[in-house]
Write a protein that holds these residues in place. Structure first.
Motif, PDB file in Angstrom:
ATOM      1  N   GLY A  16       0.829  -1.192   0.000  1.00  0.00           N
ATOM      2  CA  GLY A  16       0.000   0.000   0.000  1.00  0.00           C
ATOM      3  C   GLY A  16       0.865   1.244   0.000  1.00  0.00           C
ATOM      4  O   GLY A  16       2.059   1.198  -0.339  1.00  0.00           O
ATOM      5  N   SER A  17       0.291   2.377   0.410  1.00  0.00           N
ATOM      6  CA  SER A  17       1.003   3.647   0.405  1.00  0.00           C
ATOM      7  C   SER A  17       1.655   3.911   1.751  1.00  0.00           C
ATOM      8  O   SER A  17       1.257   3.369   2.783  1.00  0.00           O
ATOM      9  N   GLY A  33       2.684   1.078  -3.178  1.00  0.00           N
ATOM     10  CA  GLY A  33       1.794   2.148  -3.613  1.00  0.00           C
ATOM     11  C   GLY A  33       2.540   3.459  -3.748  1.00  0.00           C
ATOM     12  O   GLY A  33       3.678   3.503  -4.226  1.00  0.00           O
TER      13      GLY A  33
END
Length: 207
Positions: A16-17, A33
């Motif tokens: 993810g980020s 991300g």
């Protein structure tokens, strides 16, 4: 926001980020991300599979961004590869870089030690010089980079432009100086144009 995270000194992956006040990478890290940080120091290898917003970043290792990179100050003493755009207020490079699309900054100051490439370059002040020097810094770079570095770009456009050892199809600016070792297809200038004797410019026009 609390204390900054500890250095990432081993291999790790963020799914993810990632958002951080400060980040320091001394090992190998992957962000699947986007990544955002006020300050970042890359001493190892950092791969970002999305976009990167790093307001103040120092690259002494290697940074790869699959998307675009933006920030206030981007300083490269290692290697940068951004597949998209690279946007900054100041872009300072004494390592190598590849920008797949547009490199745009108010100030672009490049010392050529490694091979540097960008599809397009735009800025107010654009200075590109061969990276010779003396002292410990130059000796350190000579271990990793050739002193015969060069810049390759399609179009370079700015207000005040000085280029050495650059190959470009078109250079446009108000004041343009083409120094040694360049191979330029067309120079378009508004105020002033100077060309070194040991360089090649196919055509030049005042516009």
């Amino acid at each position: 926001m609390g204390s900054p995270p500890p250095p990432l000194s081993r291999s790790c992956e963020f799914f993810g980020s990632l958002t951080a006040a400060a980040a320091r990478i001394t090992g190998d890290a992957i962000v699947s991300g986007n990544m955002r940080a006020a300050k970042a120091k890359v001493l190892g290898n950092l791969d970002i599979h999305g976009n990167a917003d790093l307001q103040e970043v120092l690259i002494r290792g290697a940074l790869t961004v699959d998307g675009s990179l933006s920030g206030d100050e981007i300083e490269i003493k290692g290697m940068l590869k951004a597949k998209g755009d690279c946007q900054a207020e100041a872009f300072l490079a004494s390592g190598g870089f590849t920008v797949g699309r547009l490199l745009n900054a108010g100030t672009i100051d490049v010392r050529l030690y490694g091979e540097c490439k960008a599809h397009e370059i735009g800025g107010d002040l654009i200075h590109v010089r061969r990276g010779f020097g003396s002292g410990f810094g130059a000796m350190f770079k000579s271990l990793f980079f050739s002193s015969g570095g060069s810049l390759t770009a399609g179009t370079i456009e700015g207000d005040d432009i000085y280029l050495e050892y650059t190959k470009a199809s078109v250079v446009r600016g108000n004041k343009v100086t083409i120094g040694p070792g360049c191979d330029i297809g067309l120079v378009e200038y508004k105020e002033a144009f100077q060309q070194d004797k040991g360089t090649r410019v196919t055509d030049s026009r005042k516009v």
